[in-house]
Design an enzyme around this catalytic site. Structure first.
Site, PDB file in Angstrom:
ATOM      1  N   HIS A 143      -9.523   0.921   5.203  1.00  0.00           N
ATOM      2  CA  HIS A 143      -8.224   1.155   5.829  1.00  0.00           C
ATOM      3  C   HIS A 143      -8.417   2.088   7.018  1.00  0.00           C
ATOM      4  O   HIS A 143      -9.221   3.021   6.964  1.00  0.00           O
ATOM      5  CB  HIS A 143      -7.235   1.752   4.817  1.00  0.00           C
ATOM      6  CG  HIS A 143      -5.836   1.756   5.352  1.00  0.00           C
ATOM      7  ND1 HIS A 143      -5.402   2.703   6.249  1.00  0.00           N
ATOM      8  CD2 HIS A 143      -4.811   0.897   5.160  1.00  0.00           C
ATOM      9  CE1 HIS A 143      -4.148   2.422   6.584  1.00  0.00           C
ATOM     10  NE2 HIS A 143      -3.764   1.339   5.933  1.00  0.00           N
ATOM     11  N   SER A 191       3.783  -2.001  10.384  1.00  0.00           N
ATOM     12  CA  SER A 191       5.244  -2.029  10.532  1.00  0.00           C
ATOM     13  C   SER A 191       5.877  -3.366  10.132  1.00  0.00           C
ATOM     14  O   SER A 191       6.837  -3.810  10.760  1.00  0.00           O
ATOM     15  CB  SER A 191       5.653  -1.638  11.959  1.00  0.00           C
ATOM     16  OG  SER A 191       5.180  -0.337  12.267  1.00  0.00           O
ATOM     17  N   GLY A 236       2.818   2.359  10.980  1.00  0.00           N
ATOM     18  CA  GLY A 236       3.754   3.472  10.839  1.00  0.00           C
ATOM     19  C   GLY A 236       4.471   3.842  12.120  1.00  0.00           C
ATOM     20  O   GLY A 236       5.073   4.913  12.219  1.00  0.00           O
ATOM     21  N   ASN A 289       0.857  -1.189   0.000  1.00  0.00           N
ATOM     22  CA  ASN A 289       0.000   0.000   0.000  1.00  0.00           C
ATOM     23  C   ASN A 289       0.893   1.239   0.000  1.00  0.00           C
ATOM     24  O   ASN A 289       1.516   1.545   1.012  1.00  0.00           O
ATOM     25  CB  ASN A 289      -0.885  -0.047   1.257  1.00  0.00           C
ATOM     26  CG  ASN A 289      -1.736   1.204   1.415  1.00  0.00           C
ATOM     27  OD1 ASN A 289      -1.816   2.044   0.517  1.00  0.00           O
ATOM     28  ND2 ASN A 289      -2.374   1.332   2.573  1.00  0.00           N
ATOM     29  N   GLU A 305      -4.946  -4.978  10.766  1.00  0.00           N
ATOM     30  CA  GLU A 305      -3.929  -3.941  10.951  1.00  0.00           C
ATOM     31  C   GLU A 305      -4.199  -3.202  12.260  1.00  0.00           C
ATOM     32  O   GLU A 305      -4.976  -2.232  12.283  1.00  0.00           O
ATOM     33  CB  GLU A 305      -3.979  -2.929   9.795  1.00  0.00           C
ATOM     34  CG  GLU A 305      -3.670  -3.515   8.441  1.00  0.00           C
ATOM     35  CD  GLU A 305      -3.177  -2.438   7.465  1.00  0.00           C
ATOM     36  OE1 GLU A 305      -2.074  -2.618   6.947  1.00  0.00           O
ATOM     37  OE2 GLU A 305      -3.871  -1.431   7.265  1.00  0.00           O
ATOM     38  N   LYS A 354      -0.007   4.247  -0.093  1.00  0.00           N
ATOM     39  CA  LYS A 354      -0.662   5.400   0.542  1.00  0.00           C
ATOM     40  C   LYS A 354      -0.494   6.621  -0.360  1.00  0.00           C
ATOM     41  O   LYS A 354      -0.474   6.467  -1.582  1.00  0.00           O
ATOM     42  CB  LYS A 354      -0.119   5.604   1.962  1.00  0.00           C
ATOM     43  CG  LYS A 354      -0.216   4.303   2.782  1.00  0.00           C
ATOM     44  CD  LYS A 354      -0.009   4.477   4.251  1.00  0.00           C
ATOM     45  CE  LYS A 354      -0.153   3.134   4.954  1.00  0.00           C
ATOM     46  NZ  LYS A 354      -0.088   3.231   6.406  1.00  0.00           N
ATOM     47  N   GLU A 401      -6.826   4.510   8.070  1.00  0.00           N
ATOM     48  CA  GLU A 401      -6.640   5.944   7.793  1.00  0.00           C
ATOM     49  C   GLU A 401      -7.902   6.532   7.161  1.00  0.00           C
ATOM     50  O   GLU A 401      -8.236   7.695   7.401  1.00  0.00           O
ATOM     51  CB  GLU A 401      -5.393   6.135   6.911  1.00  0.00           C
ATOM     52  CG  GLU A 401      -4.127   5.905   7.736  1.00  0.00           C
ATOM     53  CD  GLU A 401      -2.938   5.348   6.970  1.00  0.00           C
ATOM     54  OE1 GLU A 401      -2.912   5.411   5.728  1.00  0.00           O
ATOM     55  OE2 GLU A 401      -2.016   4.832   7.636  1.00  0.00           O
TER      56      GLU A 401
HETATM   57  P1  13P Z   1       3.195   0.505   7.776  1.00  0.00           P
HETATM   58  O1  13P Z   1       3.725  -0.759   7.145  1.00  0.00           O
HETATM   59  O2  13P Z   1       3.892   1.731   7.278  1.00  0.00           O
HETATM   60  O3  13P Z   1       3.122   0.409   9.262  1.00  0.00           O
HETATM   61  O4  13P Z   1       1.678   0.663   7.258  1.00  0.00           O
HETATM   62  C1  13P Z   1       0.817  -0.404   7.370  1.00  0.00           C
HETATM   63  C2  13P Z   1      -0.411  -0.081   6.610  1.00  0.00           C
HETATM   64  O5  13P Z   1      -1.204   0.748   7.002  1.00  0.00           O
HETATM   65  C3  13P Z   1      -0.622  -0.779   5.324  1.00  0.00           C
HETATM   66  O6  13P Z   1      -1.899  -0.569   4.836  1.00  0.00           O
END
Ligand code: 13P
Length: 252
Positions: free
Chosen positions: A98, A215, A176, A12, A170, A14, A100
């Site tokens: 997701h 992560s 992150g 992803n 997740e 983002k 976010e």
């Molecule tokens: P990270 O791997 O940067 O922690 O992000 C995970 C994520 O949100 C993937 O959709």
């Protein structure tokens, strides 16, 4: 027969990328992938780059996915992108729910469930993202939260719809932050999610791929993938680094 769930690594991106950077990243990925297909691998660029990435992936073993989709089919919905449009550009997968999007755009379980259906109606496979906040984990309500997120789609579409879906657990506190759930912690949630689906349909549950995200990096991927109910990863930051991402794909 024991279930045969092929491993799946999803990158992803983002809101990251640029024409030149995407081309460089994809060139490295294509060059570094194992010749023999071992795991399924997909990348999820921002909408404007779907066409570019689709072209650069053609003839490779990499699949294309989108990070979000509208629940609507067409019409006066400024800024929205319909599932049929994503399918037009060769998307096979779509992330829905997701954390976010849930946190920053107020997406509810009910809306996410409708997006899940929109993706399937256009012939794509939704990847339903689930996860709890740090406070919810500390309060001991992790399973309650992820079950509510799962149940919204299960009750709207029925368990049969999950024969063409992927789950991604997740935990929000791990996204992150560099804090990965331990393989055992993640496995506990994955197993509980699979059992939840199994209550409705054993065969669908046995074939359902459940990815872990939060992560994931080359250094922790193998230990996560060694767990029986962790079928791959949804990778954020490390998906932007070809060497890291390739190492995660090799671990899968
Ligand atoms: P990270 O791997 O940067 O922690 O992000 C995970 C994520 O949100 C993937 O959709």
């Amino acid at each position: 027969m024991p279930p045969v769930r092929s491993a799946f690594v999803a990158g992803n991106w983002k809101m990251n990328g640029a024409l030149a950077a995407n081309a460089a990243l994809l060139e490295k990925l294509r060059a570094g992938l194992p010749q023999r297909k071992t795991a399924e691998i997909a990348v999820f660029p921002p909408f404007p780059y779907l066409d570019q990435v689709a072209r650069l992936l053609s003839g490779s073993m990499l699949f294309l996915g989108a990070q979000d989709v509208s629940e609507r089919a067409a019409g006066a919905y400024t800024g929205e992108v319909a599932a049929s449009m994503l399918a037009d550009f060769g998307c096979r997968y779509v992330l829905v729910g997701h954390s976010e999007r849930r946190a920053l755009h107020g997406e509810t379980n009910a809306l996410v469930a409708r997006k899940f259906g929109a993706a399937q109606s256009a012939g794509m496979t939704p990847i339903l993202c689930l996860g709890e906040t740090r406070e919810e984990r500390q309060a001991g309500s992790t399973l309650e939260v992820v079950f509510q997120q799962l149940d919204a789609a299960l009750s709207l579409h029925g368990v049969a719809a999950f024969a063409n879906a992927v789950l991604a657990y997740e935990p929000i506190w791990a996204i992150g932050t560099g804090l990965t759930a331990t393989p055992e912690t993640a496995q506990g949630v994955h197993q509980a999610l699979r059992q939840r689906v199994a209550k409705d349909d054993l065969a669908v549950a046995a074939d359902l791929r459940i990815l872990y995200g939060g992560s994931v990096k080359a250094a922790n991927a193998a230990a996560l993938f060694a767990q029986p109910d962790i079928d791959g990863a949804l990778v954020g930051g490390a998906a932007l680094d070809a060497d890291e991402f390739l190492a995660i794909c090799r671990a899968a």
